[in-house]
Design a protein around this motif. Sequence first.
Motif, mmCIF file in Angstrom:
data_model
loop_
_atom_site.group_PDB
_atom_site.id
_atom_site.type_symbol
_atom_site.label_atom_id
_atom_site.label_comp_id
_atom_site.label_asym_id
_atom_site.label_seq_id
_atom_site.Cartn_x
_atom_site.Cartn_y
_atom_site.Cartn_z
ATOM 1 N N UNK A 140 0.828 -1.215 0.000
ATOM 2 C CA UNK A 140 0.000 0.000 0.000
ATOM 3 C C UNK A 140 0.863 1.265 0.000
ATOM 4 N N UNK A 189 -1.915 4.588 -16.717
ATOM 5 C CA UNK A 189 -1.969 3.154 -17.021
ATOM 6 C C UNK A 189 -0.873 2.450 -16.220
ATOM 7 N N UNK A 190 -1.266 1.399 -15.494
ATOM 8 C CA UNK A 190 -0.298 0.657 -14.688
ATOM 9 C C UNK A 190 -0.160 -0.758 -15.238
ATOM 10 N N UNK A 191 1.076 -1.165 -15.475
ATOM 11 C CA UNK A 191 1.372 -2.518 -15.946
ATOM 12 C C UNK A 191 2.163 -3.226 -14.848
ATOM 13 N N UNK A 230 -1.567 -6.528 -8.754
ATOM 14 C CA UNK A 230 -2.465 -6.820 -9.877
ATOM 15 C C UNK A 230 -3.833 -6.159 -9.696
ATOM 16 N N UNK A 278 -4.386 -3.246 -8.629
ATOM 17 C CA UNK A 278 -4.304 -1.829 -8.986
ATOM 18 C C UNK A 278 -3.874 -1.645 -10.440
ATOM 19 N N UNK A 279 -3.753 -2.770 -11.166
ATOM 20 C CA UNK A 279 -3.156 -2.693 -12.505
ATOM 21 C C UNK A 279 -4.203 -2.634 -13.609
ATOM 22 N N UNK A 280 -3.798 -2.089 -14.747
ATOM 23 C CA UNK A 280 -4.634 -2.127 -15.940
ATOM 24 C C UNK A 280 -4.264 -3.328 -16.811
ATOM 25 N N UNK A 281 -2.953 -3.583 -16.910
ATOM 26 C CA UNK A 281 -2.463 -4.731 -17.660
ATOM 27 C C UNK A 281 -1.496 -5.505 -16.779
ATOM 28 N N UNK A 282 -1.466 -6.808 -16.960
ATOM 29 C CA UNK A 282 -0.547 -7.590 -16.147
ATOM 30 C C UNK A 282 0.003 -8.784 -16.897
ATOM 31 N N UNK A 283 1.205 -9.188 -16.484
ATOM 32 C CA UNK A 283 1.770 -10.442 -16.980
ATOM 33 C C UNK A 283 2.210 -11.240 -15.761
ATOM 34 N N UNK A 284 1.641 -12.438 -15.607
ATOM 35 C CA UNK A 284 2.107 -13.313 -14.544
ATOM 36 C C UNK A 284 3.289 -14.074 -15.122
ATOM 37 N N UNK A 285 4.483 -13.735 -14.657
ATOM 38 C CA UNK A 285 5.656 -14.390 -15.229
ATOM 39 C C UNK A 285 6.937 -13.886 -14.608
ATOM 40 N N UNK A 315 -10.618 0.844 -10.556
ATOM 41 C CA UNK A 315 -9.996 0.326 -11.781
ATOM 42 C C UNK A 315 -10.938 -0.682 -12.428
ATOM 43 N N UNK A 370 -10.248 -3.415 -13.684
ATOM 44 C CA UNK A 370 -9.796 -4.791 -13.514
ATOM 45 C C UNK A 370 -8.642 -5.024 -14.477
ATOM 46 N N UNK A 371 -7.757 -5.932 -14.072
ATOM 47 C CA UNK A 371 -6.531 -6.108 -14.845
ATOM 48 C C UNK A 371 -6.771 -7.007 -16.065
ATOM 49 N N UNK A 372 -6.160 -6.626 -17.169
ATOM 50 C CA UNK A 372 -6.203 -7.464 -18.375
ATOM 51 C C UNK A 372 -4.892 -8.253 -18.386
ATOM 52 N N UNK A 373 -4.982 -9.571 -18.313
ATOM 53 C CA UNK A 373 -3.758 -10.374 -18.248
ATOM 54 C C UNK A 373 -3.308 -10.822 -19.633
ATOM 55 N N UNK A 374 -2.002 -10.740 -19.832
ATOM 56 C CA UNK A 374 -1.410 -11.174 -21.097
ATOM 57 C C UNK A 374 -0.508 -12.366 -20.790
ATOM 58 N N UNK A 387 2.486 -14.762 -20.526
ATOM 59 C CA UNK A 387 3.926 -14.461 -20.489
ATOM 60 C C UNK A 387 4.641 -14.931 -21.755
#
Lengths: 325, 246
Positions: free
Chosen positions: A275, A286-288, A299, A301-308, B221, B223-227, B229
Amino acid sequence: MSVLVVVECDKGEVKKSSLEVATYGAKVAAQLGTTATAIAVGEATEANLAKLGEQGIAKVLYDAEPRLKDFVNNAYTKLIATAAEQEGAKVIVLANSNIGAAVGSRLSVRLKASLATNVVDLPKTDGGSFTVKRGAFSGKAFADVTLSGDRKIIAVKKNSLEAQHEAGKTAEVSSFSAQLSDADFADAPKQVVMQDQAGGVLLPEAERVVSGGRGMKGPENWHLIEDLAKALGAATACSKPVSDVDWRPHHEHVGQTGITVSPNLYIACGISGAIQHLAGVNSSKVIVVINKDPEAPFFKAADYGIVGDVFEVLPKLTAAVKELG
Amino acid sequence: MKFLVCISNVPDTTTKITFTPDNKEFNKAGVQFVINPWDEYALTRAIELKEAAGSGTVTVLNVGEADTEPNIRKALAIGADDAIRVNAHPQDAYFVAEQIAAIAKEGAYDVILMGKESIDYNGFQVHGMVGEMLGIPTVAPAMKLDMSGNTATLEREIEGGKEIVSVNTPFVASCQQPMCEPRIPNMRGIMTARTKPLKVVAAVGEPARTQVSEFALPPKKQGVKLIDAANAGELIKLLRNEAKVI
Ligand SMILES: Cc1cc2nc3c(=O)[nH]c(=O)nc-3n(C[C@H](O)[C@H](O)[C@H](O)COP(=O)(O)OP(=O)(O)OC[C@H]3O[C@@H](n4cnc5c(N)ncnc54)[C@H](O)[C@@H]3O)c2cc1C
Ligand SMILES: Cc1cc2nc3c(=O)[nH]c(=O)nc-3n(C[C@H](O)[C@H](O)[C@H](O)COP(=O)(O)OP(=O)(O)OC[C@H]3O[C@@H](n4cnc5c(N)ncnc54)[C@H](O)[C@@H]3O)c2cc1C
């Protein structure tokens, strides 16, 4: 009755945040049926100041006194106060920067003005009242604040509105002197030390930021962050523990106890999203988030994410940016 | 050397912020209040400088109602010598600055230290106001503070760098890291804090110049858009074509 806008210049250029401030001031002037005059501080060129016409500024005052090149709290305060008196300014607009806050707070006392800092939107001026929206609780909320005095000072948060550019419009630049004496420069800095900015992008002014946390494992891996930042024309940042252990310099630390940034794009790599970290970045457009743990709080608080894994994902992103050209 | 350290009482950094149903006031129910984190740098540095000089006093000052006293006691436990509470709701920054300036003048303090900004209202303004009211220099935000006799050398953060500034007492500085490692109270400190003097005084000065009419929470927000990896490059296309930020 005019609006006075304080524009900060550096190495001849008007700072991006000051272009926003100029736009804000011109819009307030239009709302109040008057014109906006700017007073320039720092190292400026006449040609760049004239271009403030594109943001809707009618006239720019500039004092070429060489000692005003660096920030001097008393001298800047007197300069702006003198300009405000000359112009009969009822509203003064400046950036919510370290300079803006230092000068704005002193001016508010000297000019008996109401001050609102961290302002994110244009004022509501219906029925003679003057109300602005400002960020509060470290980005977790907003407050509408009514300024009751006859004079108002507004410090505008960076990246809260887009600078307008009306090509071809120029402002009249006139020289101005506040008759500053040696005494006004008594608190002048002995020395000014500028940081080496990675890729030349200044973090507080950056439109894009690539930031790394403990998940980056060590300073030797930061080239992955820097490569992506460079490809994007972004500044680099980090979480608090990263600067605490000196993987990165303190001035890159963002968050509740670091600096607050509000870029268009914030890419968080291996940061959990505590926090206190979010407080410094949650007004980014925009938060990635790139994190190997799908449960990482960031995640949410994010707009786009990659789990990796950042070590696999970051080089791919850098390559993809380069491909875009 | 007489140090005056201003502390504000703020919701803990992990607080989930909510407001009363009419959105006019912050909802304090269940909220833990702490010393504003930046103010801890000011307090610890004042104590360190006093110890290094081998003489002097550190007074903590808060403008607030009686519910701030636990945190004033905490500051005493950390090592301040005495405390003053101006018994008033801190209406706005101008009002708070007036109180601080009045106390600083009356007590002839040499060094007035504060935090960079309060984490609740994020004003970043009280220090400049106090400096101007007293007609003395303000250095804000300061990352380093050293004293030699009546002269202080400070590092002031500017966008993209720092300035080395030197000022004579009296002056105001607002503190931030990496000035020092904030101290936490130890058992002995907690015991002695109970008997250290805490003076309560009435407010002075003119009324506030600003009023909060309404609070609001930021929009949620989407909600997160996941891509995936494996397909990370796709993200860059979305940032250009959908979010339009690159
Ligand atoms: C009063 C106070 C003020 C504070 N102020 C701040 C502040 O201003 N700024 C700030 O940042 N913090 C601040 N903190 C600290 C904050 O609470 C967190 O401890 C901190 O933000 C965590 O940093 P981090 O996310 O880098 O590390 P961690 O919480 O350790 O997170 C590391 C993350 O990296 C991920 N990860 C690990 N390996 C990989 C990999 N190979 N690939 C992808 N992901 C990986 C993990 O899943 C994890 O989510 C403050 C705390 C307090 C109490
Ligand atoms: C729930 C809530 C409601 C509020 N309602 C209003 C309102 O209706 N109208 C309004 O104008 N303001 C309101 N405020 C703001 C409040 O009065 C602030 O405490 C005050 O304006 C000073 O905060 P700042 O952020 O401007 O100070 P900053 O300039 O950010 O603070 C800098 C430093 O000044 C010192 N300082 C700040 N406050 C105090 C204090 N009280 N005592 C001692 N030292 C202090 C600390 O060292 C701090 O680090 C409200 C705040 C809260 C949390």
